[in-house]
Design a protein around this motif. Structure first.
Motif, short mmCIF file in Angstrom:
data_model
loop_
_atom_site.label_atom_id
_atom_site.label_comp_id
_atom_site.label_asym_id
_atom_site.label_seq_id
_atom_site.Cartn_x
_atom_site.Cartn_y
_atom_site.Cartn_z
N ARG A 1 1.38 3.52 -4.40
CA ARG A 1 0.13 4.09 -3.94
C ARG A 1 -0.83 4.18 -5.08
O ARG A 1 -2.22 3.80 -5.14
CB ARG A 1 0.42 5.93 -3.78
CG ARG A 1 0.81 5.83 -2.13
CD ARG A 1 0.80 7.17 -1.78
NE ARG A 1 1.18 7.16 -0.29
CZ ARG A 1 0.66 6.85 0.51
NH1 ARG A 1 -0.54 6.66 0.21
NH2 ARG A 1 0.87 6.71 2.06
N SER B 1 -9.75 4.84 -13.90
CA SER B 1 -10.05 4.96 -12.57
C SER B 1 -11.43 5.93 -12.51
O SER B 1 -12.52 5.53 -11.89
CB SER B 1 -9.14 5.55 -11.60
OG SER B 1 -8.16 4.53 -11.33
N ARG C 1 0.80 -1.28 0.13
CA ARG C 1 0.03 0.06 -0.05
C ARG C 1 0.72 1.25 -0.02
O ARG C 1 0.53 2.21 -0.91
CB ARG C 1 -1.01 -0.05 1.19
CG ARG C 1 -1.85 1.16 1.35
CD ARG C 1 -2.76 0.84 2.44
NE ARG C 1 -2.06 0.18 3.63
CZ ARG C 1 -2.25 0.23 4.88
NH1 ARG C 1 -2.98 1.28 5.18
NH2 ARG C 1 -1.45 -0.14 5.83
N TYR D 1 -2.44 0.93 -5.75
CA TYR D 1 -3.20 0.41 -4.39
C TYR D 1 -4.60 1.29 -4.44
O TYR D 1 -5.67 0.63 -4.57
CB TYR D 1 -2.71 1.07 -3.12
CG TYR D 1 -3.51 0.84 -2.05
CD1 TYR D 1 -3.86 -0.21 -1.38
CD2 TYR D 1 -4.10 2.12 -1.40
CE1 TYR D 1 -4.86 -0.53 -0.60
CE2 TYR D 1 -4.78 2.05 -0.16
CZ TYR D 1 -5.21 0.63 0.14
OH TYR D 1 -6.06 0.56 1.16
N TRP D 2 -4.66 2.66 -5.26
CA TRP D 2 -5.98 3.29 -5.31
C TRP D 2 -6.59 2.82 -6.52
O TRP D 2 -7.82 2.73 -6.29
CB TRP D 2 -5.93 4.95 -5.21
CG TRP D 2 -5.38 5.37 -3.78
CD1 TRP D 2 -4.32 5.79 -3.32
CD2 TRP D 2 -6.42 5.31 -2.63
NE1 TRP D 2 -4.38 6.10 -1.98
CE2 TRP D 2 -5.63 5.80 -1.53
CE3 TRP D 2 -7.71 5.22 -2.79
CZ2 TRP D 2 -6.23 6.02 -0.48
CZ3 TRP D 2 -8.32 5.03 -1.53
CH2 TRP D 2 -7.78 5.90 -0.40
N VAL E 1 -8.17 -0.16 -5.35
CA VAL E 1 -9.46 -0.17 -4.39
C VAL E 1 -10.59 0.45 -5.15
O VAL E 1 -11.80 -0.16 -5.13
CB VAL E 1 -9.02 1.04 -3.44
CG1 VAL E 1 -10.21 1.58 -2.61
CG2 VAL E 1 -8.21 0.32 -2.30
N ILE E 2 -10.32 1.37 -6.24
CA ILE E 2 -11.49 1.91 -6.96
C ILE E 2 -12.17 0.88 -7.84
O ILE E 2 -13.30 0.37 -7.79
CB ILE E 2 -11.16 3.13 -7.96
CG1 ILE E 2 -10.73 4.30 -7.11
CG2 ILE E 2 -12.33 3.45 -8.94
CD1 ILE E 2 -10.15 5.70 -7.70
#
Lengths: 93, 630
Positions: B376, B466, B372, B379-380, B383-384
């Protein structure tokens, strides 16, 4: 015609019986001339010029054939040091 | 403007040809420029056409661009013609966009690879075939694109051909999809034999006139087309090729094996929806296949340890949702889910590509962990994409599309509560395996810190996708959120409206609430088992029943084992025992006879001139005698 037939047969026997390449070539010449004689006499018999024309052709072909044949003969002699055709029988299938 | 439609497949095909012909001589920069540029131009033309389509729709909201006649044989003359309506427009736009971003991403991902230009040649050829598939106005042209994408899929799975494993995976994909393609070809034969045309719109019209509701022919044709769709879209029972297809480069997995090609089956069924409406049995089969696949693949995804295989099984599962939507007549919902899925699944694959690159091509999630802080952006993105995949309420695209499908399943007269329950269990599984992936990869302790960061060429596509994974859902707001079904309205010209039967007691809001609840239960379960008490999950799968189930699911319900026993080994045994078969005897016999003849004849070649001369004379004498006698 009979003479031509006899000549042709003689040539053929010579061709088959002789081993020396030079004599084979001479036999072929005899055969060719026999054929030529047959043509000429046939032409005389029926009164046509075709036979003599054919003989001229045969003459030309024979001259060419002798040239090639003698060249081959020379090469063969250089290679095998003899004119025996059976000595040049390496190329078996 | 519409006459420019042919440029959409033309750009990629020209650039693919250039890249194949001149390949390495162009250099990597030029190859990248050509590869991305052609797709970019395609995308620009697509946008112009879409804008024009929205601003001034052609009569009947559909148009046909006849380019030339392909062939004309005995009254059968399929044209190279493109057909554009709302459905193909959506597919064209999504394919053009997603492939453009994935091409840009690949420039960095594939940098320094020996086959750099070869990669772009295949990718461009793929895009061209895909465009032909969605724009073709007759089923034969569609089939051409269908086989074209299959070929590119094969070429790209086996892209790193020096490893025999990749070659085997490519062959598996090709052969398994071939099973489906054969069914589809049979379906096309049946349609042509019965209705006399393969041009889609007249064909659908003729089917409506010729076949009564529920007729045998319609059912057979529908089931055969479903077989083709199952092969291409990796649905039960032909799903086994897709997880192995992850052997290809990650951008390939993102583009072909997640976002576009594998949804060709969805497109095919949506395109021939009239046929399925005529054959309720076939349509019900679509729904059942979808429901069974989404559950089976969900369980399989839960047990995998390879990051790409998890995503592959989730792709299979999400396409199962689309099939479920098609099967219950929620046509637009299925296409909507195709669009959002293309965004978030491409995003997830690209993000996993970033992780894999920075981990030196390590794909086992248990060797990662705690990434994480180091990665970064990845990771995001995860997550999205993961939230969109699992359907985090209100803010993600996946929530809207999946909710629409599930509501359609419940409310449609063809759907049923059982199918809805299957779909909802699928939501639980999706949320569980998605967050398992995220928690194990990005949270916890960091064992191996990543070695290097990825550049902007990989970053930008991830960011764009994203954003699309979030806002992509806002084009269709359900009744309880203001009721703005723009997407459905737009597709209405090409696909029939979702039929709502007697209102179920639950209501749309109730259905959504239950789905959301399921999502959070899955999220909590993932958090509990894979973050807080990982030892519990390991213990559960370590012994007894848990271990057996784990192994069973890990091997995809033993499907590969089953197929190996059922098909591969018997065929192998048969061909082994039949090595010297009867057909072969003719040829070996001919060879033996020739050899004997050669032996006999070679005896006569003595090399003696006189011998030959004698043979000559004898022959002459014999022929003269023959001539004289006859």
């Amino acid at each position: 015609m009979l003479l031509a037939g006899i000549l042709f047969a003689l040539g053929m026997i010579g061709l088959l019986a002789r081993r020396n390449l030079l004599f084979i070539l001479m036999s072929i010449e005899v055969m060719l001339n026999a054929a030529g004689l047959a043509f000429v006499s046939a032409g005389a018999r029926w009164g046509q010029a075709d036979g003599q024309v054919m003989f001229l052709f045969i003459l030309a072909v024979a001259a060419a054939e002798v040239a090639v044949g003698l060249a081959l003969l020379l090469r063969l002699y250089h290679r095998f040091q003899s004119l025996d055709t059976d000595s040049a029988s390496e190329m078996r299938g | 403007m519409f006459h420019l439609l042919w440029l959409v497949p033309a750009f990629p095909v020209v650039s693919a040809a250039l890249l194949m012909l001149f390949g390495r001589r162009l250099g990597d920069r030029m190859a990248a420029f050509l590869g991305c540029g052609s797709i970019g131009l395609s995308a620009v033309v697509s946008i112009l056409i879409a804008w024009r389509f929205l601003a001034a729709p052609p009569p009947g909201a559909a148009l046909t661009e006849h380019l030339w006649t392909w062939m004309s044989v005995a009254g059968f003359s399929p044209g190279i013609s493109l057909y554009l309506d709302a459905l193909s427009l959506i597919f064209m736009l999504v394919v053009a966009f997603v492939s453009f971003f994935i091409h840009v991403y690949s420039v960095e991902y594939m940098r320094g690879d020996e086959g750099f230009s070869r990669f772009f040649a295949y990718m461009n050829l793929f895009v061209a075939s895909m465009m032909l598939l969605v724009l073709g106005d007759n089923l034969l042209l569609l089939y051409l694109g269908w086989e074209g994408v299959g070929l590119c899929s094969y070429l790209l799975i086996g892209f790193w051909y020096t490893d025999p494993k990749n070659g085997l995976a490519a062959q598996k994909a090709f052969i398994v999809t071939r099973v489906g393609d054969t069914a589809m070809a049979l379906g096309l034969f049946l349609l042509y034999q019965q209705l006399g045309t393969l041009t889609i719109q007249p064909l659908m019209h003729a089917a409506q006139l010729a076949w009564p509701h529920g007729s045998v022919y319609a059912t057979a044709a529908g089931l055969l087309l479903l077989g083709g769709a199952c092969g291409k879209s990796a649905q039960l029972p032909l799903q086994t090729w897709l997880p192995d297809a992850m052997a290809g480069p990650t951008p390939t997995s993102a583009l072909i094996h997640a976002a576009t090609m594998v949804t060709a089956g969805v497109y095919l069924i949506a395109r021939t929806h009239v046929l399925f409406a005529l054959a309720p049995t076939a349509q019900f089969a679509v729904a059942v296949v979808g429901a069974a696949t989404l559950i089976a693949a969900g369980f399989a995804a839960l047990t995998q340890d390879d990051i790409k295989r998890i995503l592959a099984y989730s792709t299979v599962s999400q396409i199962g949702y689309m099939f479920l939507g098609l099967g219950v007549g929620a046509w637009t919902a299925a296409i909507f889910h195709f669009m959002t899925h293309a965004f978030f699944k491409a995003l997830l694959f690209l993000a996993s590509g970033m992780v894999i690159t920075s981990m030196h091509h390590e794909q086992n999630i248990f060797k990662m962990g705690g990434l994480r802080k180091h990665l970064r952006l990845a990771y995001w993105a995860f997550v999205i994409g993961g939230c969109s995949l699992a359907g985090l309420p209100l803010v993600t695209a996946g929530f809207y599309s999946k909710g629409l499908i599930l509501w359609g399943t419940l409310s449609s007269p063809v759907g049923s509560t059982t199918l809805w329950i299957f779909g909802t269990i699928g939501v639980f599984m999706t949320s569980l395996y998605t967050f398992r992936l995220i928690f194990i990869t990005f949270h916890g302790e960091c064992h191996h810190p990543p070695s290097h960061k990825t550049g902007w060429l990989m970053g930008v596509p991830v960011i764009v996708l994203s954003v699309l994974s979030i806002v992509g859902g806002f084009v269709e707001l359900p009744a309880y959120l203001g009721n703005h079904p723009w997407f459905t309205n737009f597709l209405q010209s090409a696909l029939p409206a979702t039929v709502e039967g007697p209102h179920p007691a639950l209501g749309e809001l109730g259905s959504e609430a239950l789905v959301v609840l399921t999502f959070f239960v899955g999220l909590w379960a993932a958090w509990f088992f894979f973050l807080k008490r990982r030892d519990l999950a390991t213990a559960l799968s370590a012994k007894g029943l848990g271990r057996a189930l784990h192994h069973w699911w890990y091997t995809d319900w033993g499907m590969d084992w089953l197929y190996d026993r059922l098909f591969v080994r018997p065929v192998g045994w048969f061909s082994n025992t039949n090595k010297t078969d009867a057909v072969d005897l003719i040829y070996t016999g001919a060879a033996a006879a020739t050899r004997t003849g050669w032996r006999a004849l070679s005896l006569t070649e003595t090399g003696r001139v006189r011998w030959y001369a004698t043979a000559l004379v004898l022959g002459a004498v014999i022929f003269i005698f023959l001539g004289a006698l006859l």
